[in-house]
Design an enzyme around this catalytic site. Structure first.
Site, mmCIF file in Angstrom:
data_model
loop_
_atom_site.group_PDB
_atom_site.id
_atom_site.type_symbol
_atom_site.label_atom_id
_atom_site.label_comp_id
_atom_site.label_asym_id
_atom_site.label_seq_id
_atom_site.Cartn_x
_atom_site.Cartn_y
_atom_site.Cartn_z
ATOM 1 N N SER A 21 0.823 -1.220 0.000
ATOM 2 C CA SER A 21 0.000 0.000 0.000
ATOM 3 C C SER A 21 0.851 1.261 0.000
ATOM 4 C CB SER A 21 -0.920 0.002 1.210
ATOM 5 O OG SER A 21 -1.631 1.218 1.287
ATOM 6 N N SER A 23 -0.662 4.127 0.659
ATOM 7 C CA SER A 23 -1.415 5.076 1.472
ATOM 8 C C SER A 23 -0.579 5.718 2.578
ATOM 9 C CB SER A 23 -2.655 4.400 2.065
ATOM 10 O OG SER A 23 -3.593 4.122 1.048
ATOM 11 N N LYS A 71 -13.689 -3.707 3.165
ATOM 12 C CA LYS A 71 -14.514 -2.528 2.896
ATOM 13 C C LYS A 71 -15.974 -2.734 3.296
ATOM 14 C CE LYS A 71 -11.731 -0.666 -0.917
ATOM 15 N NZ LYS A 71 -11.744 -0.253 -2.335
ATOM 16 N N ASN A 92 -14.324 2.828 2.050
ATOM 17 C CA ASN A 92 -12.867 2.792 2.147
ATOM 18 C C ASN A 92 -12.338 3.788 3.177
ATOM 19 O OD1 ASN A 92 -13.260 5.232 0.760
ATOM 20 N ND2 ASN A 92 -11.366 4.986 -0.414
ATOM 21 N N ARG A 155 -14.855 -13.236 -15.413
ATOM 22 C CA ARG A 155 -14.454 -14.626 -15.662
ATOM 23 C C ARG A 155 -15.680 -15.536 -15.608
ATOM 24 N NH1 ARG A 155 -9.119 -14.698 -16.001
ATOM 25 N NH2 ARG A 155 -7.920 -13.108 -14.891
ATOM 26 N N TYR A 219 -1.842 -0.838 -9.598
ATOM 27 C CA TYR A 219 -0.642 0.003 -9.632
ATOM 28 C C TYR A 219 0.620 -0.718 -9.157
ATOM 29 C CZ TYR A 219 -1.548 0.682 -4.592
ATOM 30 O OH TYR A 219 -1.773 0.494 -3.252
ATOM 31 N N GLY A 240 -3.891 3.396 -11.241
ATOM 32 C CA GLY A 240 -4.496 3.298 -9.937
ATOM 33 C C GLY A 240 -3.859 4.251 -8.940
#
Length: 285
Positions: A21, A23, A71, A92, A155, A219, A240
């Site tokens: 992450s 963040s 989430k 989120n 899928r 990302y 992303g």
């Protein structure tokens, strides 16, 4: 959402896996620019560990960023939720306030702004790859820019039933398809919600993304396979990371001012510093 009064100076991102992450880097960069003496960490938390971790909070906690797979649990833990959380059933962001726990889904705004950075502010139709919680946010973001028709590539196309009620509420006609029949340019806009590793076995040929605007929420690694093929086709893919910066700005607005709609002090400088921190070009607008 009415103004709230957050408290505490401890924040973090929870999810699993969480080691990749960005963040913590983004939030700490923003806090430095804003002169905030807040801490922001990360913790590996999955569905089975969420309740225990949540119960361990102290009054010093101001808020949380949440990623998969928690989430929906964050959504359920809140006392109040913003509209995008209510639409998607996922949050989120959690802000701990004197008025209770407030949840928001800033992924939607992050997607809208990441597309706007690439000059995409409206479209009539689009393709979405993947069918999880991020795909629900993608539908909300696409509806916000006027999309009314979405080809949903999965899928297992039967999973589209999980997103159909949301699409109906948003006024989007959903066309489920399988990932072995990827679009060849029929839709002018494509949003991929597939993780990077899930892209490796896709059958993609040159020209698939020619003339198509692409947002790939993956990302790590970057460029993803889809982004690399889009670039080869002459289409610049929004990353992303672009979405991550914009959704983090909205989170910090909520943590600081009690609403994701009130701009930060010197927000342009904050946002630019965050883009530079993750090695992405600063948007011109």
């Amino acid at each position: 959402m009415s103004r709230i009064e957050p408290h505490g100076d401890v924040l973090a991102v929870w999810g699993s896996p969480i080691g990749h992450s960005r963040s913590p880097l983004l939030h700490r960069t923003a806090y430095d620019v804003l002169g905030l003496d807040w801490s922001y960490g990360r913790r590996e938390v999955d569905e089975t560990g969420f309740a225990t971790a949540f119960a361990q909070r102290t009054p010093r906690w101001r808020g949380l960023s949440l990623t998969m797979p928690v989430k929906s649990l964050a959504f359920a833990a809140a006392d109040r939720r913003d509209r995008t959380s209510e639409l998607t059933g996922a949050s989120n962001t959690l802000a701990f306030t004197d008025e209770g726990i407030v949840a928001a889904n800033t992924d939607v705004a992050g997607m809208v702004l990441a597309l706007a950075d690439r000059g995409v502010t409206s479209a009539g139709s689009a393709a979405v790859l993947g069918g999880g919680a991020t795909a629900a946010s993608a539908l909300c973001a696409l509806a916000a820019i006027g999309v009314t028709e979405v080809a949903l590539y999965l899928r297992n196309a039967r999973r589209a039933a999980e997103l159909t009620p949301l699409a109906d509420r948003l006024g989007i006609a959903l066309s489920p398809r399988t990932l072995d029949a990827l679009p060849s340019g029929d839709e002018p806009l494509l949003v991929s919600t597939l993780p990077g590793p899930a892209q490796t076995d896709l059958e993609l040929s040159p020209g698939r993304f020619r003339g198509v605007a692409v947002l790939d929420v993956a990302y790590d690694p970057w460029p993803s396979r889809i982004a690399a093929l889009a670039a080869a086709d002459g289409s610049s893919a929004a990353s992303g990371l672009d979405m991550l910066v914009h959704q983090a700005v909205a989170q910090i607005r909520l943590f600081l001012a009690g609403t994701p709609d009130e701009r930060l002090p010197d927000e342009a400088a904050v946002t630019a510093a965050m883009f530079r921190a993750v090695g992405r070009p600063v948007p011109a607008r």
